[in-house]
Design an enzyme around this catalytic site. Structure first.
Site, PDB file in Angstrom:
ATOM      1  NE  ARG A 129      34.695  93.203   6.400  1.00  0.00           N
ATOM      2  CZ  ARG A 129      35.746  93.687   7.042  1.00  0.00           C
ATOM      3  NH1 ARG A 129      35.937  94.990   7.097  1.00  0.00           N
ATOM      4  NH2 ARG A 129      36.584  92.893   7.634  1.00  0.00           N
TER       5      ARG A 129
ATOM      6  CE  LYS B 114      56.009  88.720  13.743  1.00  0.00           C
ATOM      7  NZ  LYS B 114      55.906  90.093  14.257  1.00  0.00           N
TER       8      LYS B 114
ATOM      9  N   GLY C 100      42.059  86.886   7.818  1.00  0.00           N
ATOM     10  CA  GLY C 100      42.064  87.689   6.605  1.00  0.00           C
ATOM     11  C   GLY C 100      42.846  87.041   5.476  1.00  0.00           C
TER      12      GLY C 100
ATOM     13  N   GLY D  89      39.941  89.188  13.404  1.00  0.00           N
ATOM     14  CA  GLY D  89      40.273  89.287  14.828  1.00  0.00           C
ATOM     15  C   GLY D  89      39.231  88.621  15.718  1.00  0.00           C
TER      16      GLY D  89
END
Ligand code: ADP
Ligand code: MG
Length: 394
Positions: free
Chosen positions: A37, A199, A351, A374
């Site tokens: 990053r 999920k 991720g 996200g």
């Protein structure tokens, strides 16, 4: 999402407030474990310097929850950044306030000041107006390069940008937006989406949104077993969300209505436990009681590879199996190689997806890997990201 970028604005002599994402993973004793990053922000920082800007860097780091917590100081980042840039990068004692304003106003063109963790103030995550006013006093131009935080309306990305014009996209932010547009908003067809992970519930909004945009959806990961149970197949001990069975049925029906090919695995790597000692490959209709599906099998890899052959654009989120365990990583890695070999534009995010592509050794051959887990997911869901919406129109 046609926003001004740092390339289009004059920065000479200006105080350029760059919101970056320096939320890097660190070791127990506070050393930087992974500096991707920091490195990703360098082009924007260097461009601001080259344009004669006086550079102020702001970031969040960890979750100090509004308190000054020593282990969440950006000090190690300031040190590493100074090595990478080959010039001193002093760390301010705070991110706002009179002393900081003095340090900012004393900066010469090309000089850099790193502000202390913006989350040392409780107002940051609440987009508190007073805190945003105090940030705004530090800036003539705002540059947002923190794509990973763009789905949050906080004081140091949204609040300040509501108060300072122009507020522009940094190079990383601009690349994220450009690749998303090319892959999802105005893609070359046919478009294939690969979706996996654990999920259905965390991905259903993405699936629904993509059903309107893509030509094919390839579903792997644990998610597939919820679809199989919904079809009435025995799924053994596979991870299933019983409350999503109806949603899975509806999704298959919607795909048919819209002419979107929804492909599910045809075989699975199964085991009775995650240690991988005993595993088998079976057709997905034949998972015995007590066994779990933990990866896609070779016939599925072939099926998916065939489906991807015609794609001009590939969007990928979510691994095909428990890729963290070598015994169940083969399906994800084989598909990763297939996407890397494809001539299609490929954009991936998430991720674990990022980690899986690196593990497969093909990250360099994916057209673009999003830096925001996200934030990338929310874009895929069709949401507007407040950190992008607030930027000045081009
Ligand atoms: P991303 O972070 O890329 O969005 P997710 O967090 O949705 O991806 O999913 C990744 C997780 O899904 C991994 O931890 C992986 O082990 C798990 N997973 C994938 N397939 C299975 C499976 N068949 N059974 C259990 N877990 C799975
Ligand atoms: Mg994940």
């Amino acid at each position: 999402m046609n926003k001004l970028t740092i390339e289009q604005v004059d920065l000479a002599g200006k105080r350029v407030f760059i919101r970056v994402d320096f939320n890097v993973p660190v070791t127990e004793d506070g050393r930087i474990r992974e500096e991707t990053r920091i490195v990703a922000a360098l082009p924007t920082i260097r461009l601001a310097q080259a344009k004669g800007g006086r550079v102020i860097l702001a970031s969040h780091f960890g979750r100090p929850e509004g308190n000054v917590v020593a282990k969440y100081s950006l000090k190690p980042v300031a040190e590493r950044l100074s090595q990478l840039l080959g010039q001193p990068v002093p760390l301010a004692p705070d991110c706002v306030g009179e002393a900081v304003e003095g340090m900012v106003n004393a900066l010469l063109p090309g000089e850099i000041l790193l502000l202390e963790n913006v989350r040392f103030h409780a107002g940051e995550t609440k987009n508190n107006p007073e805190l945003a006013d105090r940030f705004a006093r530090l800036a003539d131009v705002v540059v947002n390069d923190a794509f990973g935080a763009a789905h949050r309306a906080h004081a140091s990305n949204v609040g300040i940008a509501q108060r300072v014009t122009p507020a522009v996209a940094g190079l990383l932010m601009a690349a994220e937006i450009a690749y998303f547009n090319k892959a999802v908003r105005q893609p070359q067809r046919p478009v294939a989406a690969i979706l996996g992970g654990s999920k259905v519930s965390t991905k259903i909004a993405v699936i629904e949104s993509l059903l309107d945009k893509v030509d094919q959806i390839l579903i792997g990961g644990a998610m597939a077993f919820t679809f199989f149970k919904a079809r009435g197949y025995p799924v053994g001990a596979s991870l299933v969300e019983d409350e999503m069975l109806e949603v899975a049925r509806r999704t298959e029906a919607k795909a048919r209505e819209r002419g979107v090919a929804l492909l599910l695995p045809v075989d699975a790597v199964i085991a009775q436990s995650l240690d991988g000692e005993q595993q088998q490959i079976v057709p997905v209709e034949q998972i015995p009681a007590g066994w779990m599906g933990l990866d896609i099998g070779p016939a599925t890899v072939q099926l998916f590879a065939e489906a991807l052959r015609s794609a001009q654009t590939i969007v990928w989120n979510g691994p095909m199996g428990v890729f963290e365990k070598p015994a169940f990583a083969q399906g994800t890695e084989a598909l990763a190689r297939c996407v890397a070999d494809s001539a299609a534009l490929s954009v991936a995010g998430g991720g674990d997806t990022d980690a899986a592509l690196r593990q497969a050794g093909v990250a360099e051959r994916i057209s673009f890997i999003s830096t925001g887990g996200g934030a990338f997911m929310e874009l895929l869901e069709g949401k507007e990201l407040p950190g992008i919406t607030v930027l000045t129109e081009a």
